[in-house]
Design an enzyme around this catalytic site. Structure first.
Site, PDB file in Angstrom:
ATOM      1  N   TYR A  34      -2.101  -9.171   5.801  1.00  0.00           N
ATOM      2  CA  TYR A  34      -1.816  -7.774   6.136  1.00  0.00           C
ATOM      3  C   TYR A  34      -3.109  -7.119   6.609  1.00  0.00           C
ATOM      4  O   TYR A  34      -4.046  -6.949   5.846  1.00  0.00           O
ATOM      5  CB  TYR A  34      -1.238  -7.054   4.912  1.00  0.00           C
ATOM      6  CG  TYR A  34      -0.953  -5.575   5.083  1.00  0.00           C
ATOM      7  CD1 TYR A  34      -0.915  -4.969   6.340  1.00  0.00           C
ATOM      8  CD2 TYR A  34      -0.702  -4.781   3.978  1.00  0.00           C
ATOM      9  CE1 TYR A  34      -0.649  -3.616   6.478  1.00  0.00           C
ATOM     10  CE2 TYR A  34      -0.430  -3.430   4.096  1.00  0.00           C
ATOM     11  CZ  TYR A  34      -0.411  -2.853   5.343  1.00  0.00           C
ATOM     12  OH  TYR A  34      -0.154  -1.507   5.475  1.00  0.00           O
ATOM     13  N   TYR A  39     -12.723  -1.180   0.882  1.00  0.00           N
ATOM     14  CA  TYR A  39     -14.041  -0.708   0.476  1.00  0.00           C
ATOM     15  C   TYR A  39     -15.131  -1.778   0.566  1.00  0.00           C
ATOM     16  O   TYR A  39     -16.215  -1.527   1.089  1.00  0.00           O
ATOM     17  CB  TYR A  39     -14.048  -0.115  -0.945  1.00  0.00           C
ATOM     18  CG  TYR A  39     -15.403   0.467  -1.304  1.00  0.00           C
ATOM     19  CD1 TYR A  39     -15.793   1.698  -0.810  1.00  0.00           C
ATOM     20  CD2 TYR A  39     -16.315  -0.250  -2.080  1.00  0.00           C
ATOM     21  CE1 TYR A  39     -17.053   2.216  -1.090  1.00  0.00           C
ATOM     22  CE2 TYR A  39     -17.574   0.248  -2.373  1.00  0.00           C
ATOM     23  CZ  TYR A  39     -17.941   1.482  -1.871  1.00  0.00           C
ATOM     24  OH  TYR A  39     -19.174   1.985  -2.133  1.00  0.00           O
ATOM     25  N   THR A  45       0.821  -1.213   0.000  1.00  0.00           N
ATOM     26  CA  THR A  45       0.000   0.000   0.000  1.00  0.00           C
ATOM     27  C   THR A  45       0.855   1.263   0.000  1.00  0.00           C
ATOM     28  O   THR A  45       0.468   2.280  -0.596  1.00  0.00           O
ATOM     29  CB  THR A  45      -0.962  -0.003   1.199  1.00  0.00           C
ATOM     30  OG1 THR A  45      -0.228  -0.293   2.398  1.00  0.00           O
ATOM     31  CG2 THR A  45      -2.038  -1.057   1.025  1.00  0.00           C
ATOM     32  N   THR A  46       2.035   1.225   0.633  1.00  0.00           N
ATOM     33  CA  THR A  46       2.948   2.367   0.576  1.00  0.00           C
ATOM     34  C   THR A  46       3.413   2.624  -0.849  1.00  0.00           C
ATOM     35  O   THR A  46       3.733   3.757  -1.215  1.00  0.00           O
ATOM     36  CB  THR A  46       4.152   2.134   1.504  1.00  0.00           C
ATOM     37  OG1 THR A  46       3.675   2.000   2.854  1.00  0.00           O
ATOM     38  CG2 THR A  46       5.148   3.272   1.453  1.00  0.00           C
ATOM     39  N   LYS A  68       1.091  -9.233   9.002  1.00  0.00           N
ATOM     40  CA  LYS A  68       1.566  -7.882   9.289  1.00  0.00           C
ATOM     41  C   LYS A  68       0.434  -7.164  10.006  1.00  0.00           C
ATOM     42  O   LYS A  68      -0.633  -6.935   9.437  1.00  0.00           O
ATOM     43  CB  LYS A  68       1.942  -7.148   8.007  1.00  0.00           C
ATOM     44  CG  LYS A  68       2.348  -5.688   8.232  1.00  0.00           C
ATOM     45  CD  LYS A  68       2.567  -4.959   6.911  1.00  0.00           C
ATOM     46  CE  LYS A  68       2.830  -3.470   7.141  1.00  0.00           C
ATOM     47  NZ  LYS A  68       2.967  -2.710   5.877  1.00  0.00           N
ATOM     48  N   ILE A  97       7.748  -4.256   8.923  1.00  0.00           N
ATOM     49  CA  ILE A  97       7.659  -3.756   7.548  1.00  0.00           C
ATOM     50  C   ILE A  97       7.467  -2.260   7.682  1.00  0.00           C
ATOM     51  O   ILE A  97       6.412  -1.786   8.091  1.00  0.00           O
ATOM     52  CB  ILE A  97       6.537  -4.430   6.751  1.00  0.00           C
ATOM     53  CG1 ILE A  97       6.834  -5.925   6.591  1.00  0.00           C
ATOM     54  CG2 ILE A  97       6.388  -3.773   5.379  1.00  0.00           C
ATOM     55  CD1 ILE A  97       5.797  -6.694   5.798  1.00  0.00           C
TER      56      ILE A  97
END
Length: 295
Positions: free
Chosen positions: A135, A109, A45-46, A164, A205
């Site tokens: 995650y 979503y 996502t980063t 994560k 992470i």
């Protein structure tokens, strides 16, 4: 199955003139390798994965695998989507091109039920054979992968070895590890890496590691070596920076910090993300004076 742990970086994705800058991406990954990280995580996502095309997403994974070839640094490829079939496709591609493992964020979503999350992850993980990390980041996705569902997946799907946890909750980590001490829990919140590690997490992470991989690697490795005082001091020294790096939606501040320190040639995002405010830029300029960024 190799268990991948340690100091890991949630890589940003650099853009140039609206396109993914793969040459810069490779150089950033090589910097991570040189400064002691154990693994890199491309297109999580980063890495603004939600706004990359499938071809861009796959290309980033390929570059990461090539950059880490013949090194000890592993590649845990981002393979998350709110459409299960898309995540399966990305996961299969990552395995085919040589990724060492996968990280898959909970669907955003859709807000699936816990049974929906179970079926989603089962479908992705069983489509491949490489190590698979869940995650959980409910603050970003709007859904929480509960401890019960995490443990169910860990017990029933052989290659699901880790999660994560970016809930910001030490309680969740203890809840998980108290029931399955062989489950690998990884910290996904930079500010609390040290307490997460000393409470049983097997790695991090990190977003901050895009900027200061040397310090984040030292923090994790100090805990592994039993030097808790050194690790605690690094975590505390980084606290002010960690706070500023999350004053706007990630990865807006971290990319700005990398631009200000010369690690990025251009400061570009994919809409709907935009450049940080003038106030945030000023905060970053001030806080960065406290740290030495090794290039």
């Amino acid at each position: 199955m190799e268990i991948i742990t340690g100091a890991m970086t949630a890589l940003i994705t650099p853009f140039k003139n609206g396109k993914v800058d793969l040459e810069k991406y490779e150089s950033l990954i090589k910097r991570q390798i040189a400064q002691g990280m154990d693994a890199v995580v491309p297109v999580g996502t980063t890495g603004e994965s939600a706004t990359l095309s499938h071809s861009e997403h796959k290309a980033c994974i390929e570059v990461a695998v090539a950059a880490c070839k013949n090194t000890n640094v592993k590649v845990i490829a981002g393979a998350g989507s709110n459409a299960t079939h898309e995540a399966v496709e990305i996961a299969k591609h990552a395995q085919a091109v040589g990724a060492d493992g996968l990280l898959s964020v909970t669907p955003y979503y859709n807000k699936p039920t816990q049974e929906g999350l179970y079926q989603h992850y089962k479908a992705i993980a069983t489509s491949v054979e490489i190590p698979f990390m869940l995650y959980n980041v409910p603050g970003r996705t709007g859904v929480d992968l509960t401890a019960d569902t995490t443990i169910r997946l860990f017990d029933e799907i052989p290659n699901i070895y880790a999660t994560k946890e970016a809930t910001g909750s030490l309680d969740r980590t203890i809840e998980l590890l108290s029931q399955r001490n062989d489950l690998v829990v990884v910290s996904g919140d930079d500010a609390i890496d040290f307490p997460m590690l000393v409470n049983g997490c097997k790695g991090i992470i990190s977003v901050t590691a895009n900027l200061l991989p040397n310090l984040k690697a030292q923090l994790v490795h100090a805990v592994e070596e039993g030097n808790l005082e050194k690790a605690r001091k690094i975590n505390e020294d980084l606290y002010a920076l960690n706070c500023v790096l999350f004053c706007e939606s990630n990865p807006i501040p971290i990319k700005a910090a990398m631009y200000l320190t010369g690690l990025l040639d251009t400061l570009e995002y994919r809409l709907p993300l935009t450049a940080p405010s003038a106030d945030t830029m000023k905060k970053l300029e001030n806080i960065l004076k406290q740290y030495e960024v090794i290039k």
